[in-house]
Design an enzyme around this catalytic site. Structure first.
Site, PDB file in Angstrom:
ATOM      1  N   GLY A   1      -9.688   5.182  -7.094  1.00  0.00           N
ATOM      2  CA  GLY A   1      -9.654   4.071  -6.143  1.00  0.00           C
ATOM      3  C   GLY A   1     -10.359   4.415  -4.848  1.00  0.00           C
ATOM      4  O   GLY A   1     -11.031   5.452  -4.726  1.00  0.00           O
ATOM      5  N   GLU A   2     -10.168   3.563  -3.860  1.00  0.00           N
ATOM      6  CA  GLU A   2     -10.896   3.693  -2.598  1.00  0.00           C
ATOM      7  C   GLU A   2     -10.584   5.001  -1.883  1.00  0.00           C
ATOM      8  O   GLU A   2     -11.488   5.661  -1.354  1.00  0.00           O
ATOM      9  CB  GLU A   2     -10.554   2.506  -1.694  1.00  0.00           C
ATOM     10  N   THR A   3      -9.309   5.400  -1.868  1.00  0.00           N
ATOM     11  CA  THR A   3      -8.940   6.633  -1.179  1.00  0.00           C
ATOM     12  C   THR A   3      -9.563   7.842  -1.852  1.00  0.00           C
ATOM     13  O   THR A   3     -10.100   8.736  -1.182  1.00  0.00           O
ATOM     14  CB  THR A   3      -7.405   6.784  -1.125  1.00  0.00           C
TER      15      THR A   3
ATOM     16  N   SER B   1      -1.577   1.525  11.488  1.00  0.00           N
ATOM     17  CA  SER B   1      -1.750   2.434  10.354  1.00  0.00           C
ATOM     18  C   SER B   1      -1.260   3.841  10.678  1.00  0.00           C
ATOM     19  O   SER B   1      -1.161   4.229  11.852  1.00  0.00           O
ATOM     20  CB  SER B   1      -3.228   2.508   9.951  1.00  0.00           C
TER      21      SER B   1
ATOM     22  N   THR C   1       0.861  -1.181   0.000  1.00  0.00           N
ATOM     23  CA  THR C   1       0.000   0.000   0.000  1.00  0.00           C
ATOM     24  C   THR C   1       0.899   1.233   0.000  1.00  0.00           C
ATOM     25  O   THR C   1       2.122   1.117  -0.033  1.00  0.00           O
ATOM     26  CB  THR C   1      -0.905   0.025   1.243  1.00  0.00           C
ATOM     27  N   CYS C   2       0.281   2.405   0.073  1.00  0.00           N
ATOM     28  CA  CYS C   2       1.092   3.623   0.062  1.00  0.00           C
ATOM     29  C   CYS C   2       1.937   3.757   1.326  1.00  0.00           C
ATOM     30  O   CYS C   2       2.946   4.457   1.323  1.00  0.00           O
ATOM     31  CB  CYS C   2       0.221   4.864  -0.116  1.00  0.00           C
ATOM     32  N   ASN C   3       1.532   3.085   2.396  1.00  0.00           N
ATOM     33  CA  ASN C   3       2.247   3.224   3.661  1.00  0.00           C
ATOM     34  C   ASN C   3       3.062   2.010   4.074  1.00  0.00           C
ATOM     35  O   ASN C   3       3.787   2.067   5.057  1.00  0.00           O
ATOM     36  CB  ASN C   3       1.261   3.556   4.793  1.00  0.00           C
ATOM     37  N   ARG C   4       2.942   0.899   3.342  1.00  0.00           N
ATOM     38  CA  ARG C   4       3.681  -0.292   3.755  1.00  0.00           C
ATOM     39  C   ARG C   4       3.844  -1.258   2.591  1.00  0.00           C
ATOM     40  O   ARG C   4       2.996  -1.326   1.692  1.00  0.00           O
ATOM     41  CB  ARG C   4       2.986  -0.990   4.923  1.00  0.00           C
TER      42      ARG C   4
END
Length: 418
Positions: A191-193, A109, A49-52
């Site tokens: 997308g979802e975000t 998160s 993901t964007c963070n991991r």
């Protein structure tokens, strides 16, 4: 068999490293195939993901396991091992289970308790099942984590306040622009975000929304919901000048909005300021854009201060959630150990039954040939006893020779000896 979780996230690595380690969706199958080709890997799930970026694995133990997996990750992404090593975390067995449960529950998160991560974990798991999932232990770990995440959300107030990266992006926009009712927003991606961002913006009565996306069909569904216009990614250069706020979140491996594009837009706008919020990894907006006068660029890392402001009421709930995770992780590992014991018990029983069947068949054959029944039964009992106690006897003798009193006591206890 060992369960592992290894990777990097927003706490251990900057976006500049995270974007180099991320796996693009269109190459995920290739990455899984390459990962599972490693001799020690039995099954794997890739969460990016964007963070991991994290690997969840079922592996065979070996001395160089950690080095081999780091080497694979670096080779796959063409990275220097030293660049990655200092940012990489490594969890094994109970810690790996606990980590996945924390991730799925939103406890690890950037936005504490955010619900989107559960959907991302579920998608990563579903992608791994397309011919890649081979070990029931790893599958069970993920299924259990989904139920734990649901329990955390049901039994605590971890999701009571609406904070997320999407919410933080909208909060930033409202801090910079006094009113959103007079601004035009360009959303890049669907997308979802971006869906969450669009809904937040609609609630704050933004004047106009434009959605740019690679596939028009998906963008149109969102546009119909929030009252936005849809354009192609190729139209961004021409339409960028209309936007006061640009919020971008795509899976593109390369930047979509470059410095030159923004320079032209600013010139057309007579240098009216533009806010650009890039929440994609890899980044959608070239970092050099932030050096332009009147272009205010924020990355996903820059949202941290806004997000931190909204976390106070979630911290008490997080303590409750951590207790749930610790309990569930411990119970899962107990179940896993019981499964291992069950397999051993099945093997031991099967072995005993084979000995019984073999010796019984010989005794019956001897009886059919007219042998003395008492002699045959005594012989059967003697042979059955010797065969069944042979292996335990050898183990007891070896433990005695080794002076291993602890093992002797375990064997005595296992054999029911007082």
């Amino acid at each position: 068999m060992t369960l592992l979780a290894l990777g990097i996230n927003h706490k251990t690595a900057p976006v500049s490293l995270r974007e180099r380690v991320s796996f693009s969706p269109d190459k995920l199958d290739q990455a899984l195939d390459s990962l599972l080709a490693q001799p020690m890997v039995q099954a794997g799930v890739v969460l990016s993901t964007c963070n991991r970026t994290e690997l969840y694995l079922s592996v065979e133990e070996r001395d160089d396991l950690q080095e081999a997996l780091i080497r694979w990750l670096c080779d796959y992404h063409n990275l220097n091992e030293d660049d990655l090593r200092n940012s990489l975390y490594w969890h094994q067995d109970n810690d790996a289970v606990s980590h996945l449960m924390r991730v799925a529950s939103g406890l690890d998160s950037l936005v504490l308790g955010e619900p989107q991560i559960l959907g991302q974990v579920k998608k990563a798991f579903a992608d791994s099942q397309k011919g890649h999932m081979k070990a029931s232990e790893l599958e069970r770990m993920f299924q259990k984590s989904f139920s734990v995440a649901k329990r955390v959300r049901t039994e605590t107030d971890i999701g009571a306040s609406a904070v997320s990266v999407a919410f933080a992006a909208c909060t930033l926009a409202r801090q910079i622009f006094e009113s959103l009712s007079t601004v035009t927003v360009l959303l890049v991606g669907a997308g979802e975000t971006i869906e969450l961002v669009a809904r937040h913006l609609r609630e704050h009565k933004v004047q106009k929304m434009i959605i740019a996306n690679r596939t028009r069909e998906r963008a149109q569904i969102l546009a119909d919901e929030v009252g936005a216009e849809v354009i192609a990614l190729s139209d961004i250069d021409e339409r960028l000048r209309e936007a006061d706020i640009i919020i971008s979140s795509t899976a593109s491996p390369l930047p979509i909005i470059g410095k030159g594009m923004v320079e032209r837009a600013l010139k057309s706008r007579r240098n009216q300021p533009m806010l650009l919020v890039d929440i994609a990894v890899p980044r959608d907006v070239e970092p050099e854009v932030g050096k332009l006068a009147n272009a205010y660029l924020y990355s996903v890392d820059d949202l941290q201060s806004i997000i931190s402001h909204n976390l106070a009421q979630r911290k008490a709930a997080a303590v409750e959630a951590e207790t749930i995770v610790a309990q569930e992780a411990s119970e899962f590992m107990a179940w896993l150990r019981a499964q291992s014991a069950s397999e051993t018990i099945r093997d031991y029983r099967s072995q005993a039954e084979q000995v019984r069947d073999e010796l019984t068949a010989k005794a019956l054959a001897a009886l059919e040939q007219g042998g003395d029944a008492q002699t045959i039964m005594q012989d059967l009992a003697w042979k059955l006893t010797n065969r069944l106690i042979h292996a335990p006897t050898k183990s007891l003798q070896q433990a005695a020779r080794d002076g291993d009193n602890e093992r002797l006591n375990i064997l005595r206890d296992s054999l029911g000896l007082e």
